[in-house]
Scaffold this motif. Structure first.
Motif, PDB file in Angstrom:
ATOM      1  N   TYR A 165       0.842  -1.184   0.000  1.00 56.26           N
ATOM      2  CA  TYR A 165       0.000   0.000   0.000  1.00 56.26           C
ATOM      3  C   TYR A 165       0.880   1.237   0.000  1.00 56.26           C
ATOM      4  CZ  TYR A 165       0.871  -0.214   5.128  1.00 56.26           C
ATOM      5  OH  TYR A 165       1.441  -0.279   6.369  1.00 56.26           O
ATOM      6  N   GLU A 166       0.305   2.341  -0.435  1.00 59.25           N
ATOM      7  CA  GLU A 166       1.041   3.604  -0.413  1.00 59.25           C
ATOM      8  C   GLU A 166       0.946   4.226   0.968  1.00 59.25           C
ATOM      9  OE1 GLU A 166       1.599   7.729  -2.989  1.00 59.25           O
ATOM     10  OE2 GLU A 166      -0.236   6.567  -3.229  1.00 59.25           O
ATOM     11  N   LEU A 167       2.050   4.756   1.444  1.00 59.02           N
ATOM     12  CA  LEU A 167       2.074   5.423   2.740  1.00 59.02           C
ATOM     13  C   LEU A 167       1.613   6.869   2.604  1.00 59.02           C
ATOM     14  CD1 LEU A 167       5.446   4.064   4.146  1.00 59.02           C
ATOM     15  CD2 LEU A 167       3.153   3.579   5.050  1.00 59.02           C
ATOM     16  N   MET A 168       0.776   7.276   3.542  1.00 60.66           N
ATOM     17  CA  MET A 168       0.297   8.658   3.606  1.00 60.66           C
ATOM     18  C   MET A 168       1.082   9.397   4.682  1.00 60.66           C
ATOM     19  SD  MET A 168      -2.275   8.607   1.399  1.00 60.66           S
ATOM     20  CE  MET A 168      -3.434   9.912   1.833  1.00 60.66           C
ATOM     21  N   LEU A 169       1.513  10.610   4.367  1.00 56.20           N
ATOM     22  CA  LEU A 169       2.245  11.447   5.312  1.00 56.20           C
ATOM     23  C   LEU A 169       1.415  12.688   5.604  1.00 56.20           C
ATOM     24  CD1 LEU A 169       4.856  12.073   6.900  1.00 56.20           C
ATOM     25  CD2 LEU A 169       5.773  13.115   4.811  1.00 56.20           C
ATOM     26  N   ASN A 170       0.936  12.795   6.838  1.00 61.82           N
ATOM     27  CA  ASN A 170       0.078  13.918   7.223  1.00 61.82           C
ATOM     28  C   ASN A 170      -1.121  14.071   6.287  1.00 61.82           C
ATOM     29  OD1 ASN A 170       1.671  14.657   9.459  1.00 61.82           O
ATOM     30  ND2 ASN A 170       3.046  15.839   8.156  1.00 61.82           N
ATOM     31  N   GLY A 171      -1.698  12.923   5.929  1.00 63.80           N
ATOM     32  CA  GLY A 171      -2.917  12.941   5.131  1.00 63.80           C
ATOM     33  C   GLY A 171      -2.716  13.036   3.635  1.00 63.80           C
ATOM     34  N   LYS A 172      -1.461  13.072   3.173  1.00 58.13           N
ATOM     35  CA  LYS A 172      -1.198  13.200   1.742  1.00 58.13           C
ATOM     36  C   LYS A 172      -0.367  12.014   1.249  1.00 58.13           C
ATOM     37  CE  LYS A 172      -1.244  18.268   1.891  1.00 58.13           C
ATOM     38  NZ  LYS A 172      -0.464  19.510   1.615  1.00 58.13           N
ATOM     39  N   PRO A 173      -0.593  11.547   0.011  1.00 56.09           N
ATOM     40  CA  PRO A 173       0.203  10.434  -0.539  1.00 56.09           C
ATOM     41  C   PRO A 173       1.684  10.802  -0.562  1.00 56.09           C
ATOM     42  CG  PRO A 173      -1.731  10.854  -1.899  1.00 56.09           C
ATOM     43  CD  PRO A 173      -1.638  11.999  -0.926  1.00 56.09           C
ATOM     44  N   SER A 174       2.521   9.887  -0.062  1.00 56.10           N
ATOM     45  CA  SER A 174       3.955  10.170   0.017  1.00 56.10           C
ATOM     46  C   SER A 174       4.718   9.691  -1.208  1.00 56.10           C
ATOM     47  CB  SER A 174       4.543   9.498   1.259  1.00 56.10           C
ATOM     48  OG  SER A 174       4.542   8.081   1.097  1.00 56.10           O
ATOM     49  N   GLY A 175       4.123   8.762  -1.968  1.00 55.33           N
ATOM     50  CA  GLY A 175       4.844   8.156  -3.079  1.00 55.33           C
ATOM     51  C   GLY A 175       5.692   6.975  -2.664  1.00 55.33           C
ATOM     52  N   VAL A 176       5.836   6.748  -1.352  1.00 54.50           N
ATOM     53  CA  VAL A 176       6.597   5.611  -0.830  1.00 54.50           C
ATOM     54  C   VAL A 176       5.636   4.448  -0.607  1.00 54.50           C
ATOM     55  CG1 VAL A 176       8.027   4.754   1.071  1.00 54.50           C
ATOM     56  CG2 VAL A 176       8.268   7.127   0.286  1.00 54.50           C
ATOM     57  N   VAL A 177       6.018   3.276  -1.093  1.00 54.12           N
ATOM     58  CA  VAL A 177       5.176   2.086  -0.974  1.00 54.12           C
ATOM     59  C   VAL A 177       5.608   1.263   0.230  1.00 54.12           C
ATOM     60  CG1 VAL A 177       4.484  -0.081  -2.095  1.00 54.12           C
ATOM     61  CG2 VAL A 177       4.727   2.020  -3.446  1.00 54.12           C
ATOM     62  N   GLU A 178       4.637   0.736   0.954  1.00 57.06           N
ATOM     63  CA  GLU A 178       4.908  -0.176   2.067  1.00 57.06           C
ATOM     64  C   GLU A 178       4.709  -1.610   1.595  1.00 57.06           C
ATOM     65  OE1 GLU A 178       6.181  -1.313   5.707  1.00 57.06           O
ATOM     66  OE2 GLU A 178       6.002   0.776   5.061  1.00 57.06           O
ATOM     67  N   ILE A 179       5.730  -2.460   1.797  1.00 61.03           N
ATOM     68  CA  ILE A 179       5.560  -3.897   1.616  1.00 61.03           C
ATOM     69  C   ILE A 179       5.512  -4.466   3.029  1.00 61.03           C
ATOM     70  CG2 ILE A 179       8.058  -4.218   1.241  1.00 61.03           C
ATOM     71  CD1 ILE A 179       7.275  -6.636  -0.556  1.00 61.03           C
ATOM     72  N   PRO A 180       4.342  -4.874   3.481  1.00 55.26           N
ATOM     73  CA  PRO A 180       4.095  -5.072   4.911  1.00 55.26           C
ATOM     74  C   PRO A 180       5.017  -6.077   5.592  1.00 55.26           C
ATOM     75  CG  PRO A 180       2.039  -5.037   3.714  1.00 55.26           C
ATOM     76  CD  PRO A 180       3.133  -5.092   2.684  1.00 55.26           C
ATOM     77  N   PHE A 181       5.480  -5.666   6.752  1.00 56.70           N
ATOM     78  CA  PHE A 181       6.202  -6.521   7.699  1.00 56.70           C
ATOM     79  C   PHE A 181       5.267  -6.824   8.850  1.00 56.70           C
ATOM     80  CE2 PHE A 181       8.112  -6.433  11.891  1.00 56.70           C
ATOM     81  CZ  PHE A 181       9.040  -7.458  11.825  1.00 56.70           C
TER      82      PHE A 181
END
Length: 298
Positions: free
Chosen positions: A189-205
């Motif tokens: 999933y894409e990570l949100m930073l302060n409510g906005k899309p960050s462009g960084v993807v999370e591959i879940p741990f």
């Protein structure tokens, strides 16, 4: 009254909302099909903590350092041999101090086609660092791995999955493609930073798919978990089977100084064999999976 003097139930709504919104899960990135039409993506990860498990807390135990060295002398060679035998890639998350202690190990991993990712400087806890120190250690870690391996890392796994309020901001600033420290979903999933899309993807741990919680112990502390290897395999296999049934992602995290003892290494091999027997499975590095998920998710 200052926020620091308040109990949580006394906080104004804006304060707890800000804590929650700092880093959140955004859009899910689950492709309809993985590469080559595969139903399931399998991402194997090895966190090469080695001696930094002891060093990060200022420890000087010769016994604990020897235990960490086992990861280099025995663990990594066994893992690389097993992966080569089965033709499977993996991602290795490496503290910079581990890379400096064992540079030939990292070059061997890279030469075999596996991925190297950032895992802190000395396996430090990010949550106790201020912004300046965390950025400094992250930059030094990137530069060290790039210098030794000849490849700039694309991903981070925060040591001990310890994510600070500044970690995501730093990932954005330093150009990381993905993170693998958080677990708000089963799929990328894409990570949100302060409510906005960050462009960084999370591959879940997730700790349930991590060997350390079942096998790690510390002679000088109250840490004494032990789960029979057959039970650990059963947990991992059930996670794998469910991911295959759903058509999603199976991410498994292991440690060279934990999983490679003679009574445990078979778990890794059996997981690989079981996944292959299911069919329609794509084994890939974390970076490859993230890239495919970004490009092929609706």
């Amino acid at each position: 009254m200052q926020i620091s003097d308040m109990q949580p139930w006394q906080w104004p709504d804006s304060h707890w909302q800000g804590l929650v919104d700092r880093v959140r899960a955004g859009r899910r990135l689950r492709p309809t099909k993985w590469k080559n039409g595969a139903r399931l993506a399998v991402a194997l990860a090895f966190d090469s903590d080695h001696e930094t498990s002891e060093l990060r807390d200022g420890g000087k135990s010769i016994g604990r350092l020897a235990w960490g060295q086992y990861g280099n002398r025995i663990g990594i060679p066994r893992i690389l041999s097993l992966l080569e035998r089965h033709g499977v890639p993996a991602s290795f998350y490496v503290p910079a101090v581990t890379a400096l202690l064992h540079p030939d190990e990292q070059r061997a991993i890279t030469a075999a086609g596996h991925e190297i990712g950032v895992h802190g400087w000395i396996h430090e806890l990010n949550s106790v660092l201020n912004y300046k120190d965390e950025r400094d250690l992250m930059e030094r870690s990137i530069d060290t791995l790039e210098k030794i391996c000849g490849v700039r890392p694309k991903g981070l796994r925060s040591p001990s999955a310890d994510f600070s309020e500044n970690t995501l901001q730093l990932l954005v600033e330093l150009g990381f493609t993905y993170d693998s420290s958080l677990g708000a979903d089963d799929d990328c999933y894409e990570l949100m930073l302060n409510g906005k899309p960050s462009g960084v993807v999370e591959i879940p741990f997730e700790w349930v798919r991590d060997d350390a919680v079942y096998f790690m112990m510390h002679r000088h502390q109250g840490l004494r978990p032990y789960t029979p290897p057959s039970d650990v395999f059963d947990i991992f296999r059930r996670e794998l089977d469910a991911a295959h049934a759903e058509g999603g992602l199976f991410e498994l995290t292991m440690h060279p100084h934990v999983i490679t003892y003679r009574s445990r290494i078979w778990i890794v091999e059996e997981i690989i064999k079981h996944a292959k027997a299911l069919g329609d499975v794509w084994f890939a590095t974390h970076a490859e999976i993230v890239e495919w998920a970004k490009e092929h998710s609706e």
